[in-house]
Motif scaffolding. Structure first.
Motif, PDB file in Angstrom:
ATOM      1  N   GLN A 283      -2.652   2.895  -8.011  1.00 58.80           N
ATOM      2  CA  GLN A 283      -2.515   3.121  -6.635  1.00 58.80           C
ATOM      3  C   GLN A 283      -3.024   1.605  -6.147  1.00 58.80           C
ATOM      4  N   VAL A 284      -1.860   1.243  -5.225  1.00 58.99           N
ATOM      5  CA  VAL A 284      -1.820  -0.048  -4.273  1.00 58.99           C
ATOM      6  C   VAL A 284      -2.580   0.249  -3.189  1.00 58.99           C
ATOM      7  N   LEU A 285      -3.782  -0.324  -2.795  1.00 59.75           N
ATOM      8  CA  LEU A 285      -4.209   0.121  -1.487  1.00 59.75           C
ATOM      9  C   LEU A 285      -4.193  -1.198  -0.331  1.00 59.75           C
ATOM     10  N   SER A 286      -3.614  -2.185  -0.853  1.00 59.65           N
ATOM     11  CA  SER A 286      -3.467  -3.271   0.187  1.00 59.65           C
ATOM     12  C   SER A 286      -2.595  -4.272  -0.632  1.00 59.65           C
ATOM     13  N   PRO A 287      -1.616  -5.039   0.228  1.00 57.61           N
ATOM     14  CA  PRO A 287      -1.522  -4.767   1.727  1.00 57.61           C
ATOM     15  C   PRO A 287      -0.489  -3.850   2.200  1.00 57.61           C
ATOM     16  N   ARG A 288      -0.580  -3.796   3.492  1.00 51.54           N
ATOM     17  CA  ARG A 288       0.329  -2.774   4.013  1.00 51.54           C
ATOM     18  C   ARG A 288       1.673  -3.117   4.267  1.00 51.54           C
TER      19      ARG A 288
ATOM     20  N   ALA B 272      -9.537   2.631   5.625  1.00 48.27           N
ATOM     21  CA  ALA B 272      -8.380   3.476   5.466  1.00 48.27           C
ATOM     22  C   ALA B 272      -8.831   4.453   4.230  1.00 48.27           C
ATOM     23  N   TYR B 273      -9.754   4.118   3.309  1.00 47.22           N
ATOM     24  CA  TYR B 273      -9.923   4.783   2.210  1.00 47.22           C
ATOM     25  C   TYR B 273     -11.506   5.153   2.124  1.00 47.22           C
ATOM     26  N   PRO B 274     -12.334   5.975   3.318  1.00 45.48           N
ATOM     27  CA  PRO B 274     -13.697   6.055   3.527  1.00 45.48           C
ATOM     28  C   PRO B 274     -14.406   6.852   2.487  1.00 45.48           C
ATOM     29  N   ASP B 275     -13.555   7.543   1.610  1.00 48.22           N
ATOM     30  CA  ASP B 275     -14.164   8.417   0.162  1.00 48.22           C
ATOM     31  C   ASP B 275     -13.754   7.835  -0.800  1.00 48.22           C
TER      32      ASP B 275
ATOM     33  N   ALA C 176       0.916  -1.265  -0.029  1.00 47.11           N
ATOM     34  CA  ALA C 176       0.043   0.050  -0.064  1.00 47.11           C
ATOM     35  C   ALA C 176       0.942   1.300  -0.281  1.00 47.11           C
ATOM     36  N   GLY C 177       0.451   2.118  -0.749  1.00 46.08           N
ATOM     37  CA  GLY C 177       0.893   3.405  -0.909  1.00 46.08           C
ATOM     38  C   GLY C 177       1.786   3.757  -2.286  1.00 46.08           C
ATOM     39  N   GLN C 178       2.094   2.378  -2.861  1.00 44.34           N
ATOM     40  CA  GLN C 178       2.608   2.647  -4.218  1.00 44.34           C
ATOM     41  C   GLN C 178       1.612   3.293  -4.921  1.00 44.34           C
ATOM     42  N   VAL C 179       2.475   4.262  -6.152  1.00 37.35           N
ATOM     43  CA  VAL C 179       1.489   4.744  -7.119  1.00 37.35           C
ATOM     44  C   VAL C 179       2.442   4.897  -8.420  1.00 37.35           C
ATOM     45  N   TRP C 180       1.599   4.637  -9.359  1.00 39.62           N
ATOM     46  CA  TRP C 180       2.253   4.630 -10.835  1.00 39.62           C
ATOM     47  C   TRP C 180       1.354   5.754 -11.704  1.00 39.62           C
ATOM     48  N   GLN C 181       1.820   6.742 -11.969  1.00 38.05           N
ATOM     49  CA  GLN C 181       1.174   7.765 -12.699  1.00 38.05           C
ATOM     50  C   GLN C 181       1.757   7.628 -14.273  1.00 38.05           C
ATOM     51  N   LEU C 182       0.697   7.257 -15.032  1.00 35.65           N
ATOM     52  CA  LEU C 182       0.967   7.349 -16.446  1.00 35.65           C
ATOM     53  C   LEU C 182       0.223   8.713 -16.934  1.00 35.65           C
ATOM     54  N   GLU C 183       0.132   9.052 -18.118  1.00 37.47           N
ATOM     55  CA  GLU C 183      -0.478  10.298 -18.651  1.00 37.47           C
ATOM     56  C   GLU C 183      -2.177  10.244 -18.783  1.00 37.47           C
ATOM     57  N   GLY C 184      -2.778  10.769 -17.581  1.00 36.34           N
ATOM     58  CA  GLY C 184      -4.052  10.678 -17.377  1.00 36.34           C
ATOM     59  C   GLY C 184      -4.473   9.481 -16.649  1.00 36.34           C
TER      60      GLY C 184
END
Length: 801
Positions: A655-660, A708-711, A643-651
């Protein structure tokens, strides 16, 4: 005009299974327009005849095209109505009139069902080789067992079993559990005597006798001490029941698989031997016959009869039928003293074949067979246009033949390359050279000797056995040469990934190259092929495909020039059936992708990761992520997924939400629950912009994600654990309220996925559920700011449920 109309008929047949807006109304409109032009010609004397001819050709071609589509569509509808669609127990009465096919794990026996439909239908019975369940030719049985409907992996590039069953006129498979032979009295009691009497006719008895001779020949091969009995039998009759897997793989690696199926030259060799024997007898005993009848007129009937007999002996395979119809057309032209161009004869043959069996259009054998003939005709025309080269010596003649053989092989290879890529997505670059060695050896020596040996078996068996032993030695020499070349060259099979745009440019370019000189500048061919070299992948739109890999999960994601996969599926025994080689690799090839930028294995269960291990040596992957360490190739980098890893492509944001990260140490004991859960967001897109991919995570992970992600906003939810009842809790679904839910599961899977309880939860919340079982691969493709959802099973009528 005729050849254009025939070509339009053939092209119209290619629409079989496709949903086109062509109806009988448009067909009638073409007739009306054509009649209006004729009236216009009568009323207007100044009307140009050339324009009238052009319009007539256009309208006749459109009419032929539309009529062929409607004919093929009607044939498909009729055959689809006889298919079985559900798995269930059944008791059926069958008649066996075709020989079986022996495989390592089962016997496949075509049977004709008499009591299950209003008309007899063909099924494929599966029997265990080790059991005493034997079905003999010509007999009737009562079978008890389970109906197995044809079900394909509905994924681009993969083998379509449902199409193959329809093409072979097989309405279902049947797993046999009990066998009871029926007497004539039992058949009478069952009301089947009209069918029994029909099978006592001359044609039915003749076809059954031919099948019995084929089976007798297989038994003879089994009883003889021949090292290459399977190969000799395959070359002679197309029956691959005794063929060794090692030899089959060798022929695939050398590009010689087409020789294992019966081809036109096999049929022509037999007919030529028959005519040559008859010719020698006439010269020896009654030479005056040639004074009354010209040689072509006298030998045309036995030639056609020889082609017919051998075609029946090999089961009327498509290449044999092509040769049969072509021979019959040429015979009629000779007897009636008509003249037709060779291309027109070939088109006539193809049109007749498609009229008799429109499902031939679905076969690769149809396209490759007629394609090779067209190339050979083009080579023949080229040779005719060149100055005649006279060879005074036999050595000179041999050189000319070798040069012509070499030219024909590389031209056939190049001309058929697009078809090979479309049907098989791979190329064997050594194929022209291996064919150059194997084709003359087999056509001039092995096949004729096998035919003579078979005829000798029926006259004097010891002589036939001796000839087969001699032929066995000839085949061994050829195999030693092929094995030596295979060892020197290692792997010569290369998977080729070309998009449809690239393939289109290749096809047009090759057509220009093979056109006669002066029609179109040859330099245009290179212009057409430029997309292969300069295609720009940096502007690919967003695509997300939930692939149909049976009981497993594989998701493909593409944006701009980045390609990644989330899981790759996997069969429980990748050696028995490789999801990676049979499904994932063909899909990537169909997309024009030869490597991946990123692979995320949510966890290492076989149904999520098995394909990677069968492909990792041939599919380059830059970065591999998983919740457990994975052994990767030297050109790949492994990273843990947390969790916490993010890959940003164009647009696009992934995001990884689990596991911690602190949970990774416990993955070995909780693989499913600690699956990598991914959240994909597409900016400025509607109506499907947010995707939540749950892997095999269950209720515990769902609770942690909500906390962890209520919204969290979710439009598309790929259900955890294939829709298991232990995933997709009611509160989880109620909080997220996705627009749609998707379950990746296998047809008739033993786990019952997606679970009835999960389906009830979704139904109670009004969330539509789509599964790969019913829809095949589910595709989300961006078009400007809209993301469209498409189902692979909607692309062909026989796949649509």
């Amino acid at each position: 005009m005729m050849q254009y109309v025939l070509l339009a008929w053939i092209l119209g047949m290619t629409g079989m299974g496709k949903v086109w807006s062509l109806t009988t109304v448009t067909c009638a409109m073409f007739v009306i327009f054509w009649m209006m032009i004729q009236i216009l010609v009568v009323k207007c004397p100044n009307f140009k005849p050339q324009f009238f001819r052009f319009c007539s050709i256009i309208f006749l071609c459109l009419f032929s095209f539309n009529l062929a589509y409607l004919y093929a569509d009607a044939a498909l509808t009729q055959r689809m109505d006889l298919r079985e669609s559900t798995t269930k127990q059944a008791e059926v009465i069958v008649h066996v009139k075709s020989m079986n096919q022996i495989q390592s794990n089962r016997i496949k026996q075509p049977v004709t069902l008499l009591n299950y439909r209003k008309q007899p239908v063909k099924w494929l019975a599966y029997l265990q080789p080790s059991s005493d369940q034997v079905l003999e030719l010509g007999k009737y049985y009562r079978l008890r067992g389970q109906i197995l409907p044809a079900h394909s992996y509905a994924i681009a590039g993969a083998f379509d079993q449902e199409k193959w069953f329809l093409q072979q006129n097989i309405m279902a498979a049947f797993q046999v559990q009990a066998v009871e032979e029926l007497t004539e009295q039992a058949l009478y009691a069952a009301g089947q005597m009209p069918y029994v009497r029909q099978q006592q006719g001359l044609i039915a008895k003749t076809l059954l006798a031919i099948e019995q001779q084929r089976l007798s020949l297989r038994i003879t091969f089994q009883q003889q001490s021949l090292h290459n009995a399977g190969l000799l039998l395959a070359l002679l009759t197309g029956d691959q029941s005794l063929l060794s897997p090692d030899i089959e793989d060798l022929f695939k690696r050398m590009g010689l698989s087409h020789l294992l199926a019966i081809s036109g030259p096999h049929v022509l060799i037999f007919a030529a031997l028959l005519c040559w024997s008859l010719h020698r007898l006439i010269i020896r005993f009654t030479p005056t016959w040639y004074l009354r009848y010209p040689k072509p007129y006298l030998l045309v009937f036995p030639f056609c009869m020889g082609v017919l007999l051998y075609s029946a002996f090999v089961g009327f395979e498509i290449p044999a039928l092509r040769t049969l119809f072509t021979s019959l057309i040429i015979a009629v032209l000779i007897l009636c003293k008509f003249k037709l161009q060779p291309v027109q004869v070939l088109l006539f043959s193809a049109a007749i074949l498609l009229f008799i069996d429109p499902f031939s259009i679905l076969s690769a054998a149809f396209w490759l067979s007629y394609g090779a003939c067209l190339v050979l005709l083009r080579i023949y025309q080229t040779v005719q246009q060149q100055p005649i080269q006279i060879a005074d010596t036999r050595v000179g003649q041999l050189r000319l033949y070798v040069a012509l053989l070499f030219e024909s092989q590389w031209k056939i290879f190049i001309a058929l390359l697009p078809l090979i890529l479309i049907f098989f997505q791979q190329v064997v670059w050594i194929a022209p050279f291996s064919n150059l060695v194997a084709l003359p050896w087999l056509s001039i020596l092995v096949v004729p000797l096998s035919i003579i040996a078979t005829l000798s078996l029926w006259i004097f068996q010891p002589l036939g056995v001796l000839l087969f032993q001699l032929n066995d030695l000839c085949v061994s020499w050829l195999l030693s040469i092929l094995n030596g070349a295979d060892q020197m060259l290692a792997s010569t099979v290369q998977n080729v990934a070309l998009s449809w745009g690239m393939l289109g440019g290749l096809i047009i370019g090759l057509c220009i190259l093979f056109l006669p000189r002066g029609v179109v500048p040859k330099s245009w061919a290179m212009v057409c092929m430029l997309p292969i070299f300069i295609v720009d992948e940096s502007k690919q739109p967003f695509e997300l495909h939930i692939l149909d890999v049976g009981q497993g999960q594989a998701i493909f994601l593409q944006k701009q020039d980045q390609q990644m996969m989330i899981d790759m599926g996997g069969h429980y025994d990748e050696q028995k059936f490789s999801v990676g080689k049979q499904l994932i690799r063909p899909f990537l090839n169909s997309k024009g992708i030869s490597n991946l930028d990123q692979l995320i294995l949510t966890h290492l269960d076989q149904d999520h990761s098995g394909s990677y291990f069968s492909l990792r040596s041939t599919l380059p992957v830059k970065n591999i992520y998983s919740n457990e360490i994975v052994e990767v190739m030297p050109n790949s980098q492994f990273h843990y997924c947390y969790a916490g890893q993010v890959w940003q492509l164009e647009g696009v944001k992934i995001q990884v939400l689990s596991p911690r990260q602190e949970q990774l140490a416990a993955v070995a004991n909780h693989q499913n629950e600690l699956s990598c859960v991914l959240y994909v967001q597409v900016e400025h897109a509607q109506p499907y912009a947010n995707f939540l991919l749950m892997g095999d995570a269950g209720w515990e992970t769902e609770y942690q994600i909500l906390k962890a992600y209520p919204d969290l906003k979710v439009d598309v939810l790929v259900l955890g654990h294939h829709g298991s009842k232990h995933s997709s809790a009611y509160d989880f679904l109620q909080r997220l309220k996705p627009k749609i839910a998707i379950a990746s599961a296998g047809f008739n899977n033993r786990y019952g996925h997606p679970s009835i309880l999960t389906q009830q939860r979704l139904q109670a919340l009004g969330i539509p559920l789509y599964t790969t079982i019913d829809k095949g691969s589910i595709q989300f493709i961006q078009n400007e700011q809209q993301i469209e959802m498409r189902f692979y099973r909607d692309q062909q009528r026989w796949l649509n449920r």
